[in-house]
Write an enzyme that holds these catalytic residues in place. Structure first.
Site, short mmCIF file in Angstrom:
data_model
loop_
_atom_site.label_atom_id
_atom_site.label_comp_id
_atom_site.label_asym_id
_atom_site.label_seq_id
_atom_site.Cartn_x
_atom_site.Cartn_y
_atom_site.Cartn_z
N CYS A 195 -2.78 34.08 9.45
CA CYS A 195 -2.20 34.25 10.75
C CYS A 195 -2.43 32.89 11.32
CB CYS A 195 -3.67 35.71 10.51
SG CYS A 195 -3.69 36.86 9.84
N GLU A 196 -0.44 33.34 11.60
CA GLU A 196 -0.47 31.54 12.60
C GLU A 196 0.70 31.78 13.26
OE1 GLU A 196 -2.00 29.45 14.31
OE2 GLU A 196 -4.61 29.72 13.61
N ARG A 237 2.64 19.86 5.65
CA ARG A 237 3.77 18.77 6.37
C ARG A 237 4.79 19.59 7.63
NH1 ARG A 237 7.18 17.12 3.97
NH2 ARG A 237 6.74 14.68 5.34
N GLU A 256 0.72 -1.16 0.12
CA GLU A 256 0.30 -0.33 -0.11
C GLU A 256 0.62 1.18 -0.06
OE1 GLU A 256 -2.26 -0.73 4.00
OE2 GLU A 256 -2.90 -2.27 2.87
N PRO A 257 1.73 1.31 -0.52
CA PRO A 257 2.83 2.53 -0.77
C PRO A 257 1.77 4.07 -0.91
CG PRO A 257 3.29 1.01 -2.52
CD PRO A 257 1.78 0.83 -1.80
N GLY A 258 2.36 5.06 -0.66
CA GLY A 258 2.09 6.10 -0.61
C GLY A 258 2.41 6.79 -1.18
#
Ligand SMILES: *Cc1c(COP(=O)(O)O)cnc(C)c1O
Length: 416
Positions: free
Chosen positions: A344-345, A313, A274-276
């Site tokens: 605004c973070e 990420r 199941e590679p992503g």
């Protein structure tokens, strides 16, 4: 960076298309994918496992664009899904339901119904309560559900804690010590057919040994089950193979395959993977433009038009993405920048301390952004999601239009 993204006369290209031309035609921020890089990554898996019956199920959550799913479907891939929505995407993209495995800890009865109706290959069940619900839903539909139990092999994947899934303390899978009991129980349920066993120990693994350790633990259970007359048709070792973002040295697909195949010598079960990330991560970049350069007392900021809502990420995992100028301009002075977005973070950063020769208006490419980029994007700050463009040799195809603000609030209502 794969060779499909490269400089030609100081202009960064995807295959034969200059990223600058893509920005001019489709605007920024935009995700840009290389068909050749996607195809090459898939073929590496297909070739590495061709000595035995194997199904490569692309993990849809890593990048769920229909054009990418369609490309993999045409190459023969199956799909690993984690929701009914992903199943609908696979079907809309021309994927074969008979090559779909359904993972995830929280499948609803409606999702089970949908997947049984479509005729998927296998439910990767993650708890005893899920076994019971699946048996019940299948019974009402007068169908038999193919099941595999996701067994937690309790091995340390040695990756980031947020993407490590194979330890006892994780929410995923059934406990190793409980697996035999649950297999016996599943084998006795009238509307289930036990067909396989699966595991997935984490993501971005840069060493093959945890995969082998997990496979060996899984095989012990498989043999125990066989001795009790419960024979499995397939073994699914999940995804998780890492890629190079910076200086990581993950095993090649061939080395990873050889390590796994070594643990499987003498076994006849069909293999599922199941590679992503390993299929899409290095096949995409996020193209963004510098809105402002803002020199500071301690840090210089390059404020770009992409943000944490486009690529989460860095904020979520403190992940590193290489940042390259789309045009190398030797006349510009070089400085060290924090690459940040307009959200605004304080956590809205894309890269720390990068030395670059850039100016206001420069285009930048955030590399290795094909996996968990667009698929994790949001509308925070009412920011429409980016466009997605597929490059195929010298051609560019818009595979997702840039979202509009009207689309973002289309479902909202005023009240009196
Ligand atoms: C996320 C996930 C994958 C894919 O992981 P990658 O690290 O992207 O290869 C495969 N299987 C399951 C069950 C997952 O949750």
């Amino acid at each position: 960076m794969t060779s499909n993204f490269h400089y030609q006369n100081d202009q960064l290209h995807a295959e034969n298309v200059a990223l600058q031309d893509i920005a001019e035609r489709f605007g920024t921020p935009s995700y840009v994918y290389s068909r050749a890089a996607l195809t090459d990554a898939y073929m590496q898996f297909a070739d590495a496992f061709k000595t035995r019956e194997a199904l490569i199920c692309f993990a849809v959550k890593s990048n769920s664009n229909l054009a990418i799913l369609n490309l993999f479907a045409r190459l023969g891939a199956g799909f690993d899904i984690v929701s009914g929505g992903e199943l609908q995407r696979v079907l809309a993209a021309g994927g074969d339901a008979g090559k779909v495995v359904f993972s995830g800890v929280g499948k609803t009865a409606a999702e089970m119904h949908q997947a049984l109706e479509a005729g998927i290959l296998c439910f990767n069940v993650e708890s005893e309560a899920e076994l019971e619900r699946l048996n019940q839903v299948a019974g009402v539909m007068r169908k038999t559900a193919p099941v595999s139990l996701r067994v937690n092999p309790d091995v340390d994947a040695k990756t980031h804690p947020y993407i490590s899934t194979g330890l006892k303390q994780n929410k995923f899978g059934v406990a190793y010590a409980d697996a035999l009991r649950l297999y016996r129980k599943a084998a006795g349920m009238p509307n289930l057919r036990v067909t396989g066993m699966d595991c997935h120990i984490g993501s971005q693994l840069t060493d093959a040994s945890p995969f082998v350790a997990a496979a060996e633990k899984i095989l012990q259970l498989v043999e125990q089950l066989a001795s009790e007359g419960i024979r499995l048709e397939h073994l699914d070792f999940g995804g998780g193979l890492g890629i190079r973002y910076r200086d990581e040295t993950p095993p090649s697909v061939a080395d990873y395959a050889n390590a796994l195949l070594g643990a499987l010598v003498g076994r006849k079960e069909k293999l599922i993977l199941e590679p992503g990330r390993a299929l899409v991560g290095n096949a995409g970049v996020l193209l963004t433009r510098v809105e402002y350069l803002k020199p500071g007392e301690e840090k210089n900021f390059a404020i770009v038009d992409a943000a944490m809502n486009d690529l989460m990420r860095p904020t979520l995992y403190d992940a590193y993405h290489e940042v390259l100028p789309v045009v190398r301009d030797a006349t510009l002075a070089s400085h060290v920048y924090e690459v940040v977005g307009p959200v605004c973070e304080t956590g809205d950063f894309l890269a720390h301390e990068r030395e670059m020769a850039i100016a206001q208006g420069s285009l930048l490419a955030l590399m290795s952004a094909g996996a968990y980029g667009m698929s994790m994007s949001s509308n925070y700050n009412s920011r429409p999601r980016a466009a997605e463009i597929m490059v195929d040799k010298g051609a560019m195809h818009l595979v997702r239009e840039r979202e509009t603000v009207a689309q973002i609030f289309a479902g909202e209502k005023l009240f009196k």
